[in-house]
Design a protein around this motif. Sequence first.
Motif, PDB file in Angstrom:
ATOM      1  N   SER A 413     -26.431 -17.890  33.611  1.00 50.09           N
ATOM      2  CA  SER A 413     -25.240 -18.719  33.444  1.00 50.09           C
ATOM      3  C   SER A 413     -24.830 -18.849  31.985  1.00 50.09           C
ATOM      4  N   VAL A 414     -25.813 -18.726  31.076  1.00 46.58           N
ATOM      5  CA  VAL A 414     -25.485 -18.864  29.655  1.00 46.58           C
ATOM      6  C   VAL A 414     -24.393 -17.860  29.298  1.00 46.58           C
ATOM      7  N   ARG A 415     -24.582 -16.641  29.810  1.00 44.38           N
ATOM      8  CA  ARG A 415     -23.648 -15.565  29.531  1.00 44.38           C
ATOM      9  C   ARG A 415     -22.227 -15.930  29.991  1.00 44.38           C
ATOM     10  N   ARG A 416     -22.175 -16.454  31.180  1.00 41.16           N
ATOM     11  CA  ARG A 416     -20.877 -16.814  31.742  1.00 41.16           C
ATOM     12  C   ARG A 416     -20.187 -17.898  30.909  1.00 41.16           C
ATOM     13  N   SER A 444      -0.419  20.389  38.827  1.00 43.22           N
ATOM     14  CA  SER A 444      -0.256  21.054  37.525  1.00 43.22           C
ATOM     15  C   SER A 444      -1.227  20.577  36.466  1.00 43.22           C
ATOM     16  N   GLY A 445      -1.836  19.415  36.661  1.00 45.45           N
ATOM     17  CA  GLY A 445      -2.736  18.876  35.648  1.00 45.45           C
ATOM     18  C   GLY A 445      -1.998  18.221  34.489  1.00 45.45           C
ATOM     19  N   VAL A 446      -0.670  18.109  34.599  1.00 49.43           N
ATOM     20  CA  VAL A 446       0.107  17.464  33.530  1.00 49.43           C
ATOM     21  C   VAL A 446      -0.109  15.948  33.602  1.00 49.43           C
ATOM     22  N   VAL A 447      -0.160  15.307  32.436  1.00 50.55           N
ATOM     23  CA  VAL A 447      -0.353  13.852  32.427  1.00 50.55           C
ATOM     24  C   VAL A 447       0.965  13.175  32.812  1.00 50.55           C
ATOM     25  N   LEU A 448       0.909  12.344  33.858  1.00 47.70           N
ATOM     26  CA  LEU A 448       2.131  11.677  34.317  1.00 47.70           C
ATOM     27  C   LEU A 448       2.131  10.189  33.977  1.00 47.70           C
ATOM     28  N   GLY A 449       0.932   9.665  33.751  1.00 51.33           N
ATOM     29  CA  GLY A 449       0.881   8.234  33.451  1.00 51.33           C
ATOM     30  C   GLY A 449      -0.436   7.867  32.791  1.00 51.33           C
ATOM     31  N   GLN A 450      -0.506   6.610  32.364  1.00 51.03           N
ATOM     32  CA  GLN A 450      -1.734   6.071  31.787  1.00 51.03           C
ATOM     33  C   GLN A 450      -1.951   4.702  32.409  1.00 51.03           C
ATOM     34  N   GLU A 451      -3.209   4.364  32.646  1.00 52.57           N
ATOM     35  CA  GLU A 451      -3.491   3.006  33.131  1.00 52.57           C
ATOM     36  C   GLU A 451      -4.137   2.212  31.994  1.00 52.57           C
ATOM     37  N   ALA A 452      -3.605   1.037  31.736  1.00 46.75           N
ATOM     38  CA  ALA A 452      -4.150   0.178  30.685  1.00 46.75           C
ATOM     39  C   ALA A 452      -5.323  -0.605  31.259  1.00 46.75           C
ATOM     40  N   LEU A 453      -6.481  -0.479  30.607  1.00 44.77           N
ATOM     41  CA  LEU A 453      -7.667  -1.206  31.072  1.00 44.77           C
ATOM     42  C   LEU A 453      -8.229  -2.005  29.889  1.00 44.77           C
ATOM     43  N   CYS A 454      -8.447  -3.259  30.167  1.00 46.67           N
ATOM     44  CA  CYS A 454      -8.810  -4.170  29.097  1.00 46.67           C
ATOM     45  C   CYS A 454     -10.297  -4.079  28.749  1.00 46.67           C
ATOM     46  N   ARG A 455     -10.619  -4.238  27.455  1.00 49.79           N
ATOM     47  CA  ARG A 455     -12.008  -4.174  26.991  1.00 49.79           C
ATOM     48  C   ARG A 455     -12.294  -5.327  26.043  1.00 49.79           C
ATOM     49  N   TRP A 456     -13.536  -5.800  26.050  1.00 54.37           N
ATOM     50  CA  TRP A 456     -13.887  -6.879  25.128  1.00 54.37           C
ATOM     51  C   TRP A 456     -15.243  -6.608  24.508  1.00 54.37           C
ATOM     52  N   ASN A 457     -15.235  -6.442  23.197  1.00 54.58           N
ATOM     53  CA  ASN A 457     -16.499  -6.295  22.473  1.00 54.58           C
ATOM     54  C   ASN A 457     -16.853  -7.667  21.907  1.00 54.58           C
ATOM     55  N   LEU A 461     -22.498 -10.757  22.868  1.00 54.69           N
ATOM     56  CA  LEU A 461     -22.890 -10.130  24.133  1.00 54.69           C
ATOM     57  C   LEU A 461     -22.600  -8.632  24.161  1.00 54.69           C
ATOM     58  N   GLY A 462     -21.918  -8.136  23.160  1.00 56.47           N
ATOM     59  CA  GLY A 462     -21.573  -6.710  23.154  1.00 56.47           C
ATOM     60  C   GLY A 462     -20.402  -6.447  24.093  1.00 56.47           C
ATOM     61  N   TRP A 463     -20.295  -5.177  24.567  1.00 54.87           N
ATOM     62  CA  TRP A 463     -19.162  -4.841  25.432  1.00 54.87           C
ATOM     63  C   TRP A 463     -19.286  -5.552  26.778  1.00 54.87           C
ATOM     64  N   ILE A 464     -18.236  -6.251  27.175  1.00 56.01           N
ATOM     65  CA  ILE A 464     -18.246  -6.924  28.479  1.00 56.01           C
ATOM     66  C   ILE A 464     -17.202  -6.221  29.340  1.00 56.01           C
ATOM     67  N   SER A 465     -17.571  -5.899  30.558  1.00 59.12           N
ATOM     68  CA  SER A 465     -16.624  -5.165  31.400  1.00 59.12           C
ATOM     69  C   SER A 465     -15.543  -6.120  31.896  1.00 59.12           C
ATOM     70  N   PRO A 466     -14.344  -5.580  32.119  1.00 57.32           N
ATOM     71  CA  PRO A 466     -13.276  -6.458  32.608  1.00 57.32           C
ATOM     72  C   PRO A 466     -13.652  -7.070  33.947  1.00 57.32           C
ATOM     73  N   GLY A 467     -14.437  -6.309  34.736  1.00 50.76           N
ATOM     74  CA  GLY A 467     -14.876  -6.850  36.022  1.00 50.76           C
ATOM     75  C   GLY A 467     -15.488  -8.230  35.841  1.00 50.76           C
ATOM     76  N   GLU A 468     -16.189  -8.436  34.711  1.00 54.33           N
ATOM     77  CA  GLU A 468     -16.865  -9.710  34.476  1.00 54.33           C
ATOM     78  C   GLU A 468     -15.922 -10.759  33.852  1.00 54.33           C
ATOM     79  N   PHE A 469     -15.213 -10.359  32.799  1.00 50.89           N
ATOM     80  CA  PHE A 469     -14.448 -11.417  32.122  1.00 50.89           C
ATOM     81  C   PHE A 469     -13.105 -11.715  32.781  1.00 50.89           C
ATOM     82  N   ILE A 470     -12.571 -10.739  33.547  1.00 47.71           N
ATOM     83  CA  ILE A 470     -11.304 -11.031  34.239  1.00 47.71           C
ATOM     84  C   ILE A 470     -11.554 -12.117  35.297  1.00 47.71           C
TER      85      ILE A 470
END
Length: 681
Positions: A413-416, A444-457, A461-470
């Motif tokens: 829980s401390v982490r949370r 064709s393998g051409v890039v059509l889009g990008q997905e923005a994914l959030c990161r937190w260093n 605690l170091g890198w925390i995955s969005p799964g956890e902090f979202i």
Amino acid sequence: MLILDKYIESIVFPLEFIRSPVWLLDVNSLRFVWGNSAALVLWDAPTLTDLQNRNLSADISLKVRKRLNQYCIDLTGTTSTVSEHWTFYPKGRPTTCDCSISAFESPAGVSLLMVNAIQQDSESSADTLYRSSALLHTSVCVSVYGTDGRLKYSNPAARCMLGAERLSLAERFVDSGDWRWVKVELAAGKEVVIEALVVTGNEQAWHSLTLESCPDPVIGASSIMVTETDVSERLQAEQQVHQLAYYDALTELPNRTSWFAALRGRLELARGTDERLAVLFVDLDRFKLINDTLGHTIGDKLLVAVSERLSHCLNSCEELARLGGDEFTLLLEDNETGSQANDKAQFIVETLTTAMNIDGHEISIAPSIGISRFPQQSSDADELMKQADLAMYAAKEAGVGYLGFKAHMTTQSVRRRVIERDLSEAISTCVLQVYYQPKLCAVSGVVLGQEALCRWNHPSLGWISPGEFIAVAEETGKIGEVTKYVLHEALTQQAKWAADGHDICMAVNVSPLEFRDGDIVDVTRQALHTTGAKPENLELEITESMLMEDSDSIQTVIAQLHTMRVKLSLDDFGSGYSNLGYLQKFPFDSIKIDRSFLSHGEISPVIDLIIGVGNKLSLKVVAEGVETQVQSDFLTNQGCHQLQGYLFAEPMDKSSATDFLNAKRKSAPRNQRQRKIEFVA
Ligand code: C2E
Ligand code: CA
Ligand code: CA
């Protein structure tokens, strides 16, 4: 003609008969009071009245004027004279003289300089004149001392600086050690350059001095030539810059930057020895409450008082710093059992808890302290700080004064709670980062889009995955701030790429919660407006769970976004409540097959079905989590339109994502580039 008073008349009478030019100058008005016949010739003045009517103000610089005043001060009341080379400009013609200058004050209180000039023969080389003029006008102080240290000559700047004092060279150095060192160096035949605190007249100042042994130009005896300039202002400015960079302005304690430097240095020294150290992280409980209720002035004073009390708890080889806010950190000596640092922590708790009087308020403030230990727990400065921070948080949670770091504190829980505590600050200080993962055309393998994914260093605690902090952001009502931040970052990037010829779609994940209040519409509109990105180049990815509610407000929000021409994608399709009804009811543009259908390199048979449904409803079908070529081939053959996954690229920071786009553009055959344009159009 200026009427001379009796006193002056009595002085000038015999001077009339001297053959060399002599004149009296009023240093305040810079006018001639009197000159003998030779002076009239020198100054090319037909009469004394003509000379008296001349005003030298325009020809005399401020610096020289200051110096003349100084001569008046130094020489008045003495029989001393000063000799200098002066160049005059009677009617614009340069005339150089050796001048002997003395000063006195008339009974009427007028400060007068008497100048006796001996004209140099016209043979004097131009070089000599330039040199003597330079020496006269320079602001660099030049003086010559005998080897016994006695002053023999000083140029006007040096005389101004030294005033009437004729201090020996030794007496000029405030720190006698400086002079001793200078003497040794000079004896070794070296040119000495030193910045030292020196006596100047009746003050002290920091000067940069260059000292050199040289023969006396007049008598040939050996002497010391000294040139010096005042560097006090520069040193003061440097000192201020240093103070600002390395010290906390409020408490004057070392700041975060100097703390880490000191900590690293100290650990380096201790490495390989049997020295044991402890890092303490001190945070004041309920400091915010004091700040909010009693005001910032009291809050600031309290922090100063705390810093003073903490300083008193240290011995001479221990360190203390303020990291910011109400956070302090200490480096202590410890013993093998850890009891030494524990005892000190206990002592600090008691010291700080004892009430203090701040502007009439009796304030008692309890700290929470976390301790990490070198070398048992880590020998790395960053790691020790993280551990001490987590231990501090655990101590606060447990309501005990101090706690030593334990491995379990990185989980649980401390982490949370730490995530919860630090999330808002991470958003406002832009510590959250946005990574980008490309979506490619399956064929064709051409890039059509990008997905923005959030990161937190996170700092501890170091890198925390969005799964956890979202999830924490959703539970604590901070998800709106995250979305706003990510939307803005991602659309700024989209607009940059578009300007660079990569006019691709940017996908941003939106939490289902944000569809309940209508905020997401305004937030999206605002982000599009400020970044200039086109709405049709933005795709919001929404998970199915949101649609479960099926409320009117959700329908309204989705309809508004659709009207704005923003695209909508149903994320993690098939993961939960898959209801084909949603797909018909809401204006989705695409579905993303949940990556669980592709986990561990497998291909779930359900995929076939999902692709078929998507195609029937004319939706774009995207597969995420594609890790193998087999999966990629299969999905393409089944009619999936776009692919995303580690096989092609992991989420990347903006610079790597840009490189990826550029590399793809270069490698794409011309006809594929063409195809991409057709597809987008
Ligand atoms: P998601 O939207 O389903 O994002 C895809 C996740 O799968 C990402 O994890 C991505 O890094 C990961 N991934 C991509 N390719 C592969 C692959 O080939 N194999 C495997 N095993 N995984 C792959 P990430 O970045 O950790 O994001 C996790 C989730 O956090 C996201 O799932 C999304 O729901 C959420 N999230 C991320 N950023 C944001 C955000 O800014 N706002 C909101 N509301 N949610 C976000
Ligand atoms: Ca997503
Ligand atoms: Ca997904």
